[in-house]
Design a protein around this motif. Structure first.
Motif, PDB file in Angstrom:
ATOM      1  N   GLN A 154      36.284  16.209 101.011  1.00 26.45           N
ATOM      2  CA  GLN A 154      35.423  16.424 102.179  1.00 26.45           C
ATOM      3  C   GLN A 154      33.948  16.492 101.772  1.00 26.45           C
ATOM      4  O   GLN A 154      33.098  15.859 102.399  1.00 26.45           O
ATOM      5  CB  GLN A 154      35.847  17.724 102.880  1.00 26.45           C
ATOM      6  CG  GLN A 154      34.921  18.183 103.987  1.00 26.45           C
ATOM      7  CD  GLN A 154      35.085  17.364 105.259  1.00 26.45           C
ATOM      8  OE1 GLN A 154      35.851  16.409 105.322  1.00 26.45           O
ATOM      9  NE2 GLN A 154      34.341  17.729 106.293  1.00 26.45           N
ATOM     10  N   ALA A 155      33.652  17.249 100.723  1.00 23.70           N
ATOM     11  CA  ALA A 155      32.257  17.397 100.301  1.00 23.70           C
ATOM     12  C   ALA A 155      31.692  16.049  99.883  1.00 23.70           C
ATOM     13  O   ALA A 155      30.552  15.704 100.219  1.00 23.70           O
ATOM     14  CB  ALA A 155      32.164  18.403  99.147  1.00 23.70           C
ATOM     15  N   PHE A 156      32.484  15.273  99.159  1.00 20.76           N
ATOM     16  CA  PHE A 156      31.985  13.964  98.733  1.00 20.76           C
ATOM     17  C   PHE A 156      31.798  13.041  99.935  1.00 20.76           C
ATOM     18  O   PHE A 156      30.779  12.337 100.035  1.00 20.76           O
ATOM     19  CB  PHE A 156      32.932  13.343  97.705  1.00 20.76           C
ATOM     20  CG  PHE A 156      32.411  12.036  97.189  1.00 20.76           C
ATOM     21  CD1 PHE A 156      31.222  11.989  96.473  1.00 20.76           C
ATOM     22  CD2 PHE A 156      33.080  10.849  97.452  1.00 20.76           C
ATOM     23  CE1 PHE A 156      30.715  10.774  96.028  1.00 20.76           C
ATOM     24  CE2 PHE A 156      32.574   9.638  97.005  1.00 20.76           C
ATOM     25  CZ  PHE A 156      31.394   9.602  96.288  1.00 20.76           C
ATOM     26  N   GLU A 157      32.739  13.057 100.859  1.00 23.65           N
ATOM     27  CA  GLU A 157      32.602  12.218 102.065  1.00 23.65           C
ATOM     28  C   GLU A 157      31.332  12.582 102.820  1.00 23.65           C
ATOM     29  O   GLU A 157      30.643  11.709 103.358  1.00 23.65           O
ATOM     30  CB  GLU A 157      33.819  12.406 102.989  1.00 23.65           C
ATOM     31  CG  GLU A 157      35.126  11.848 102.436  1.00 23.65           C
ATOM     32  CD  GLU A 157      35.030  10.380 102.077  1.00 23.65           C
ATOM     33  OE1 GLU A 157      34.372   9.639 102.821  1.00 23.65           O
ATOM     34  OE2 GLU A 157      35.569   9.990 101.021  1.00 23.65           O
ATOM     35  N   LEU A 158      31.023  13.863 102.890  1.00 19.52           N
ATOM     36  CA  LEU A 158      29.842  14.305 103.649  1.00 19.52           C
ATOM     37  C   LEU A 158      28.546  13.752 103.069  1.00 19.52           C
ATOM     38  O   LEU A 158      27.567  13.570 103.791  1.00 19.52           O
ATOM     39  CB  LEU A 158      29.791  15.837 103.719  1.00 19.52           C
ATOM     40  CG  LEU A 158      30.815  16.485 104.653  1.00 19.52           C
ATOM     41  CD1 LEU A 158      30.782  17.996 104.517  1.00 19.52           C
ATOM     42  CD2 LEU A 158      30.594  16.068 106.107  1.00 19.52           C
ATOM     43  N   THR A 159      28.539  13.470 101.756  1.00 21.81           N
ATOM     44  CA  THR A 159      27.311  12.912 101.165  1.00 21.81           C
ATOM     45  C   THR A 159      27.023  11.521 101.735  1.00 21.81           C
ATOM     46  O   THR A 159      25.915  11.013 101.601  1.00 21.81           O
ATOM     47  CB  THR A 159      27.391  12.810  99.616  1.00 21.81           C
ATOM     48  OG1 THR A 159      28.415  11.880  99.253  1.00 21.81           O
ATOM     49  CG2 THR A 159      27.667  14.173  98.994  1.00 21.81           C
ATOM     50  N   ARG A 160      28.024  10.910 102.365  1.00 17.10           N
ATOM     51  CA  ARG A 160      27.835   9.571 102.950  1.00 17.10           C
ATOM     52  C   ARG A 160      27.437   9.635 104.414  1.00 17.10           C
ATOM     53  O   ARG A 160      27.002   8.631 104.977  1.00 17.10           O
ATOM     54  CB  ARG A 160      29.127   8.769 102.808  1.00 17.10           C
ATOM     55  CG  ARG A 160      29.504   8.605 101.360  1.00 17.10           C
ATOM     56  CD  ARG A 160      30.652   7.653 101.190  1.00 17.10           C
ATOM     57  NE  ARG A 160      30.600   7.051  99.866  1.00 17.10           N
ATOM     58  CZ  ARG A 160      31.676   6.760  99.145  1.00 17.10           C
ATOM     59  NH1 ARG A 160      32.870   7.003  99.621  1.00 17.10           N
ATOM     60  NH2 ARG A 160      31.542   6.212  97.968  1.00 17.10           N
TER      61      ARG A 160
END
Ligand SMILES: *Cc1c(COP(=O)(O)O)cnc(C)c1O
Length: 308
Positions: free
Chosen positions: A224-230
């Motif tokens: 989730q955290a990595f997806e949010l960077t996009r």
């Protein structure tokens, strides 16, 4: 009534004078367990209790384990925390003083976690320290409180370990109609799993954690955290252990609150004289995430020994 408290929001005079910005501090170090973790973990524990679970299990020897132990005591639900032999005496004491059963097992977190997983059954809830939507929704309450107080801020500064707090902060911004407010995601060198992932364009797993900021020591951030960077304006910033520790000591002087290096990392983004990551912002909100596992003597000794 939730298990966490509504924490103070203050303007920092020392940091405002130092940076020339209006610096706001959300003091989650003042949660009863000493860290923001109680927001998400408290909410998750309440949800599990409402769903009929009669036992909580955690494999965190840090602030997450302390928060689960606290939540269980408040809800009248027995808690077992499995920690590796490396867990400090101080952290063990904090878990035990909440009345939890402490099992010390294995040389590393992986082994402790396997043991914790073996304890699960239909009536037992496992509380993950960062990778759980229930947690993110609970952490988001931090932003709700700030917005309800009427504060206008133009960036949020937040420390990142596994990315649960970051996910919660973004969730809170979105549900408050502030999806355009940038987030400065701060890690220490040696625990910079988000920074390395953003650089590589994929979720990176660190070989090892080599920072004293153990609460940031997730080898991989949650998806989730990595997806949010996009999908959100998230700017990564990495500081040295020394800068994080110096920030802890200066913050203790300035605001009389002792926080872990994990939290010192976020503060270092403001204390570091040469930091440009906040250059374009006038009113940053700093999540003072806290942390109860590092006594003053430990922080002082780490600082004295930290490479320049
Ligand atoms: C857990 C923790 C963090 C990091 O939170 P994540 O949700 O793992 O990113 C930062 N600071 C403190 C004090 C913590 O306990």
């Amino acid at each position: 009534m939730p298990l966490h408290i509504h924490t103070p929001l203050i303007s920092s005079r020392p940091l405002t004078l130092r940076t020339g910005k209006e610096v706001w501090l959300k003091l989650d170090a003042l949660q009863p367990v000493g860290s923001f973790k109680l927001r998400g973990i408290g909410a998750a524990c309440e949800a599990h209790a409402a769903a009929g679970k009669t036992r909580f299990v955690s494999s965190s020897g840090g602030n997450a384990g302390i928060a689960v132990a606290y939540a269980g005591r408040r809800l009248g639900i027995p808690v077992t925390v499995v920690v590796p032999e490396t867990a400090t005496a101080h952290a063990r004491r904090l878990i035990e003083q909440e009345g939890a059963t402490l099992i010390v097992h294995g040389a590393s977190w992986q082994e402790a976690n396997e043991r914790a997983q073996s304890l699960l059954d239909a009536h037992t809830a496992f509380l993950h320290p960062f990778d759980d939507p229930l947690l993110w929704a609970g952490h988001a309450s931090l932003i709700d409180e700030v917005v309800r107080e009427g504060l206008r801020f133009d960036a949020v500064v937040v420390a990142v370990g596994g990315g649960g707090l970051l996910s919660g902060v973004v969730e809170g911004l979105r549900r408050q109609g502030l999806a355009d407010v940038p987030v400065i995601a701060v890690e220490t060198h040696g625990a910079d799993s988000l920074a390395q992932s953003m650089h590589a364009g994929r979720r990176v797993t660190l070989d090892a954690i080599s920072s004293v900021a153990t609460s940031l020591g997730a080898k991989q951030v949650c998806a989730q955290a990595f997806e949010l960077t996009r999908s959100h304006d998230i700017r990564s910033h990495v500081v040295s252990d020394r800068a994080a520790l110096a920030a802890c000591l200066q913050f203790l002087q300035d605001h009389r609150l002792l926080v872990e290096p994990a939290c010192g990392a976020a503060l270092a983004a403001l204390y570091e004289a040469d930091s440009t990551v906040l250059a374009s912002f006038q009113a940053p909100l700093v999540v003072v995430c806290g942390g109860a596992t590092a006594p003053y003597e430990q922080i002082n000794a780490w600082h004295a020994n930290a490479p320049a």
